[in-house]
Design a protein around this motif. Structure first.
Motif, PDB file in Angstrom:
ATOM      1  N   GLY A   1      -2.322 -37.470  14.448  1.00 33.74           N
ATOM      2  CA  GLY A   1      -3.665 -37.753  14.966  1.00 33.74           C
ATOM      3  C   GLY A   1      -4.607 -38.298  13.900  1.00 33.74           C
TER       4      GLY A   1
ATOM      5  N   SER B   1     -12.982 -35.618  13.711  1.00 33.81           N
ATOM      6  CA  SER B   1     -12.573 -34.377  13.033  1.00 33.81           C
ATOM      7  C   SER B   1     -13.407 -34.129  11.780  1.00 33.81           C
TER       8      SER B   1
ATOM      9  N   SER C   1      -1.945 -34.061  11.057  1.00 35.07           N
ATOM     10  CA  SER C   1      -0.893 -34.543  11.962  1.00 35.07           C
ATOM     11  C   SER C   1      -0.996 -36.053  12.137  1.00 35.07           C
TER      12      SER C   1
ATOM     13  N   LEU D   1      -8.800 -27.312  15.800  1.00 30.56           N
ATOM     14  CA  LEU D   1      -8.198 -28.565  16.273  1.00 30.56           C
ATOM     15  C   LEU D   1      -8.543 -29.709  15.317  1.00 30.56           C
ATOM     16  N   ALA D   2      -9.778 -29.736  14.836  1.00 32.66           N
ATOM     17  CA  ALA D   2     -10.196 -30.792  13.895  1.00 32.66           C
ATOM     18  C   ALA D   2      -9.326 -30.747  12.643  1.00 32.66           C
TER      19      ALA D   2
ATOM     20  N   ASP E   1      -6.310 -29.360  12.308  1.00 31.20           N
ATOM     21  CA  ASP E   1      -4.917 -29.681  12.655  1.00 31.20           C
ATOM     22  C   ASP E   1      -4.725 -31.184  12.876  1.00 31.20           C
ATOM     23  N   THR E   2      -5.743 -31.834  13.446  1.00 34.85           N
ATOM     24  CA  THR E   2      -5.659 -33.282  13.693  1.00 34.85           C
ATOM     25  C   THR E   2      -5.468 -34.040  12.390  1.00 34.85           C
TER      26      THR E   2
ATOM     27  N   ALA F   1     -10.190 -40.139  16.294  1.00 32.39           N
ATOM     28  CA  ALA F   1      -9.879 -38.718  16.098  1.00 32.39           C
ATOM     29  C   ALA F   1     -10.168 -38.297  14.654  1.00 32.39           C
ATOM     30  N   TYR F   2      -9.848 -39.181  13.732  1.00 31.22           N
ATOM     31  CA  TYR F   2     -10.095 -38.928  12.310  1.00 31.22           C
ATOM     32  C   TYR F   2     -11.594 -38.757  12.055  1.00 31.22           C
TER      33      TYR F   2
ATOM     34  N   ASP G   1      -5.378 -41.984  14.162  1.00 33.16           N
ATOM     35  CA  ASP G   1      -6.262 -42.446  15.240  1.00 33.16           C
ATOM     36  C   ASP G   1      -7.677 -42.391  14.674  1.00 33.16           C
TER      37      ASP G   1
ATOM     38  N   ARG H   1     -13.638 -25.947  18.567  1.00 34.98           N
ATOM     39  CA  ARG H   1     -13.032 -27.216  18.172  1.00 34.98           C
ATOM     40  C   ARG H   1     -12.621 -27.280  16.706  1.00 34.98           C
TER      41      ARG H   1
END
Length: 593
Positions: free
Chosen positions: A112, A122, A110, A103-104, A106-107, A118-119, A115, A100
Motif C-alpha cells: 500500500g 497514512s 506494505s 492501519l496507517a 501497516d500501510t 494511501a501513502y 499507492d 485508523r
C-alpha cells in the motif's frame, strides 16, 4: 565487557542511521562480541502508533482537560486557554484517529506504500495522531521527523538542563521511563553509548542520559555523534553535560569506543582514548590530536538487532559508506567537512564485498550512500565491478556538478543500479557560485542535469537562499533554473530542497567573515552551545530580507516539486523510483517502438 548502543529519537522513520551499525561492526571485529544496539526512535514511534497507547493518551487528555477547566493561566503557553482548546480539539478528533492509526502504520510497511494516495493519507494520519499525543505537553509538538520545544533553546545548556527535568513539557521523560530505562538499566551493560547526530535528538538524547544516570549512577554513559563534534570548544566550558554522561566522543568513534571499552576493563586510563572529552578531578580534558580511521580496515556495518521490519517502508534501505570526508573542501558555507577532518577513499572491491554481505545477511536490495561526495575515478571503478559481478542492487549517492562528470560515467552508474543522484547546487548564479567557492559552472550544471534526465537517473538539488552579498535577483536566478526547467522538474523522482543560509560554526566563511561581506557577528550570550550565529551584512540582502525571499522561493519550488515522497524522504523516493522502473520494464512495449 557488555556494551549497549542507543540511538534516541527523532530520525526519519524510513530507514536506520549508520552510526550504531558501524560501531557494532567495529567492536565485533575488535573482539567485543557482547554488543546490543537499539534504535529507540523507531521503537518509540512504533509503540505510539497503537490503540493500546491511545487508551493511555485518552485518559491523560481527559485528566488534563479537567485540570485546565479549573485553572487556566493566560491566553497562550502551558496551562493557558490555548492549551485547553488544544486538548479539547484533540479529544474531539480522538475516536476518528485511533480507529485508523494502526492501519496507517501497516500501510506504509506494505505494498500500500506504493499507492501515492494511501501513502500521503497514512503520513497525514500519523502526523495528526502525534499532534493529539503532543497536546498534553503543549506547546511541545512531536512530528514524525522532529520535535519542537518552543519554550526551550537546544543551544543553551541552561535551557537543556531544565527541559530534561520538565515533566509538563517533555513527553520523553515519561515515555523513556516507562518503555526503555528499565530494560536498558536491567541489562547491566558496562558501557552505554548514546549517539546524538541531529539537532532533533539533542533533547531526547540528553533526557535519556539523565534518566539512565538517575536510575543507575554507576553505569558508564558515553555520548557520541556529530552535534558535539562541532562543539568541542564549547564543551570545555560546559561542566553540566558531565552530570549526564561520563564522557563524550567527538569526530570518528570506532577506535575511540573500542579503546574506551578496553580501558574500562583495565586500567581506566582515559588519556589513552582518542577523541575523548572527559572530566577528571573537576577538570575537563580533551584528548588530541583527533584520530581518523583507516577506512579500508573498517568492517561492513552490522545491523543485527535493528528492527528492520519496524521502519515505515515496505523494504529496508540500508545506509553504507564508500568514503569519508569530502575531496572538495573549499565550499565557503559548509561545516560538514569538520565531521571527518580529511578525505579517505575506500577500495571499491571492499565496498562490493560489503554490499554483497549486507544483501545476503539482511536481504537488502536498496542502499543509501551517506558519503559527502562521490569522487569520479573511484565511482567509475565501483560501477564497473558492480556490473561485472551482476550485483543487482539499487542505490543513491551524492555528487558535485563536476566538469569531468561525463555522460559515459553517468550511464555506467545507471547500469550499476544508481537510481538517483543528490547534488549540492546551492546557487545557479555564476557570481554567487564563484563567491561560494563552489568550483562549478552553469553550463556543467545544465549538461549534467540534462544527461541524468536523459539516462533515467533522478536528480535532487539543494539550493541556498541568502548567502552573504547575494541580491534578490541572483537568488531568483537559482529559483528560475528549477521552476522554468520543465525537463528537469517534470522528470520522475526529481526533488529540490531550498535552505535559508545559516552562518555555521566551523564553516570556512568564519575564518574570514569580512572577506564575505559580513560586518558583524552576534550570538545570544545564553546560547553557549550554539551551532550558528546571527550576523549583519555590508551589501546584498539582510538576513530578514533573505528569510522573506526564502519563503517565496520555497513556495514556488513546492509548486513544481512532488513533495511526497520525493521531497519528504530520499529513502522512500528511492523505493518509488525502483517500483516505477520495475513496472515500466514489465509493461508490454507499444507496437512500432
Amino acid at each position: 565487557m557488555k556494551v549497549s548502543l542507543l540511538f534516541p529519537p527523532t530520525w526519519h522513520p524510513s530507514q536506520p542511521y549508520l552510526s550504531l551499525p558501524s560501531l557494532t561492526g567495529f567492536l565485533h571485529q575488535g573482539g567485543v562480541s557482547d554488543v546490543s544496539q537499539r534504535d529507540l526512535g523507531i521503537e518509540l514511534l512504533d509503540g505510539l502508533l497503537t490503540r493500546s497507547y491511545g487508551a493511555e493518551v485518552y485518559q491523560r487528555l481527559v485528566d488534563k482537560q479537567r485540570e485546565l477547566e479549573r485553572s487556566q493561566a493566560g491566553e497562550t503557553g502551558p496551562g493557558s486557554r490555548e492549551h485547553y482548546a488544544k486538548v479539547t480539539e484533540s479529544l474531539d478528533r480522538f475516536a476518528y484517529l485511533i480507529d485508523r492509526i494502526e492501519l496507517a502504520k501497516d500501510t506504509l510497511r506494505s505494498e500500500g506504500f506504493y499507492d501515492l494516495d494511501a501513502y500521503r493519507g497514512s503520513l497525514f494520519m500519523i502526523d495528526k495522531w502525534l499532534e493529539v499525543v503532543s497536546s498534553v505537553y503543549f506547546p511541545t509538538r512531536l512530528t514524525v521527523v522532529d520535535n519542537q520545544f518552543s519554550h526551550y533553546s537546544i543551544y543553551s545548556s541552561k535551557d537543556l538542563m531544565k527541559v530534561i527535568r520538565d515533566e509538563a513539557q517533555n513527553p520523553y521523560i515519561g515515555l523513556f521511563r516507562e518503555r526503555f530505562v528499565p530494560s536498558i538499566v536491567g541489562d547491566r551493560p558496562d558501557l552505554i553509548g548514546v549517539s546524538i547526530t541531529a539537532t532533533s535528538q539533542i533533547i531526547p538524547g540528553l533526557t535519556l542520559c539523565r534518566l539512565i544516570k538517575d536510575a543507575a549512577p554507576d553505569l558508564h554513559v558515553t555520548i557520541g555523534g556529530s552535534i558535539f563534534t562541532r562543539l568541542v570548544d564549547n564543551i570545555r566550558r560546559c561542566p553540566s553535560l558531565f552530570d549526564l554522561a561520563d564522557d563524550i566522543v567527538v569526530f570518528e568513534g570506532e577506535t575511540a569506543l573500542l579503546e574506551l571499552v578496553n580501558q574500562l576493563a583495565g586500567k581506566k586510563d582515559y588519556s589513552k582514548v582518542p577523541n575523548l572529552i572527559y572530566r577528571q578531578n573537576g577538570k575537563i580534558t580533551v584528548n588530541q590530536p583527533f584520530y581518523s580511521e583507516n577506512v579500508n580496515q573498517l568492517p561492513a556495518p552490522n545491523y543485527d538487532g535493528f528492527p528492520l521490519g519496524r521502519y515505515l517502508s515496505p523494504e529496508p534501505v540500508l545506509p553504507v559508506q564508500f568514503s569519508r570526508g569530502c575531496y572538495y573542501k573549499d565550499c565557503a558555507f559548509c561545516a560538514l567537512t569538520l565531521d571527518h577532518q580529511n578525505f579517505r577513499q575506500k577500495d571499491p572491491g571492499r565496498t562490493i564485498d560489503e554490499l554483497e554481505w549486507l544483501k545476503q545477511r539482511y536481504g537488502a536490495q536498496y542502499f543509501f550512500f551517506t558519503d559527502e561526495c562521490f569522487a569520479l575515478s573511484p565511482t567509475k571503478r565501483l560501477c564497473q565491478q558492480m556490473i561485472e559481478k551482476r550485483l543487482d542492487v539499487k542505490w543513491t549517492c551524492e555528487m558535485r556538478f563536476e566538469k569531468n562528470l561525463t555522460r559515459e560515467l553517468l550511464a555506467s552508474m545507471r547500469d550499476a543500479g544508481c537510481l538517483k543522484i543528490v547534488f549540492g547546487l546551492e546557487s545557479f548564479n555564476q557570481r554567487v557560485m564563484d563567491f561560494m567557492k563552489k568550483g562549478i559552472k552553469q553550463e556543467w550544471v545544465r549538461r549534467i542535469a540534462d544527461d541524468c534526465v536523459d539516462l533515467g537517473i533522478a536528480v535532487h538539488c539543494y539550493i541556498i537562499v541568502g548567502f552573504p552579498t547575494e541580491k534578490e535577483e541572483e537568488a531568483l536566478d537559482t529559483m528560475n533554473f528549477i521552476v522554468e526547467n520543465k525537463k528537469l522538474h517534470e522528470s520522475f523522482g526529481f526533488s529540490c530542497q531550498p535552505c535559508l543560509f545559516d552562518l555555521e560554526k566551523e564553516a570556512p566563511i568564519m575564518s574570514d567573515p569580512a572577506g564575505y561581506g559580513i560586518r558583524r557577528i552576534m550570538r545570544p550570550s545564553a546560547e553557549d552551545l550554539s551551532l550558528g550565529f546571527f550576523y549583519e551584512v555590508q551589501e546584498g540582502m539582510t538576513p530578514e530580507q533573505a528569510e522573506r525571499l526564502y519563503q517565496h522561493v520555497y513556495e514556488r519550488v513546492s509548486e513544481v516539486v512532488c513533495e511526497l515522497p520525493f521531497n519528504y524522504s530520499m529513502a522512500d523516493g528511492l523505493l518509488y523510483i525502483a517500483k516505477a522502473k520495475e513496472q515500466a520494464g514489465q509493461a508490454p512495449q507499444p507496437i512500432g517502438t
